[in-house]
Design an enzyme around this catalytic site. Sequence first.
Site, PDB file in Angstrom:
ATOM      1  CB  CYS A  82     -30.707 -52.113 -23.745  1.00  0.00           C
ATOM      2  SG  CYS A  82     -31.666 -53.638 -23.903  1.00  0.00           S
ATOM      3  CG  HIS A 186     -32.871 -50.595 -19.454  1.00  0.00           C
ATOM      4  ND1 HIS A 186     -32.994 -49.793 -20.576  1.00  0.00           N
ATOM      5  CD2 HIS A 186     -33.131 -51.857 -19.857  1.00  0.00           C
ATOM      6  CE1 HIS A 186     -33.323 -50.543 -21.606  1.00  0.00           C
ATOM      7  NE2 HIS A 186     -33.411 -51.800 -21.199  1.00  0.00           N
ATOM      8  CD  GLU A 188     -32.863 -46.439 -18.914  1.00  0.00           C
ATOM      9  OE1 GLU A 188     -33.483 -47.048 -19.796  1.00  0.00           O
ATOM     10  OE2 GLU A 188     -31.628 -46.613 -18.713  1.00  0.00           O
TER      11      GLU A 188
END
Length: 206
Positions: A82, A186, A188
């Site tokens: 990001c 993202h 994660e």
Amino acid sequence: MINVGIVDFGFGNLKSIIQILKKIKIDLNIYLINENFKNFKKIDKLIIPGQGFNYKWIFNFFKNNFHKFINLIINKTILGICVGKQVFFNKSEEFDSESLFLFKGNIKKFINNYFKNKIPNIGWKKVFFINNHFLLNNLNNSNNFYFSHSYYLIPFENNYTFGLTKNRICFSSIYIKNNIFLLQFHPEKSFKQGFLIFNNFFNWKI
């Protein structure tokens, strides 16, 4: 054993990244890297997170240590997420900021049309792979990944874009150049697909 560093800007949530790293079936030593760059020489791979971080603060973090940072990343593989992706380019419309000028491109803000696709761009979006790369192994084209951002990359060298995503316009959501792997989404927070991204990153050899 792989030594991985996660840049710790002193705020923001690193828990999601640390939790997913603990689930990967690869032996990892995890180090948090702060402004004194302690433990930096020990690490093999570096993650630059982006969620919850102010662009200008991240830029200043690296600018203040720019020469040290550049000298240390040459032989390491880097994952920028990001805002951690956006800071590598020329300049950003966020706070009208300069960036690190390591890659050619600018960061532009989405225009809010007050109908659909409001900003920020939050939620699950498809990423269409336009080039093959080891880092995309075992992932299907048009996988969904989780996004949360208001700014996007306009690259000046399109041959390094490996994934595109549409939000009003098509933008570069995966950018890979040399030893640096940059994602607008993202991983994660992208469950199975994100897990595969991290797994490929830790198995990636330059």
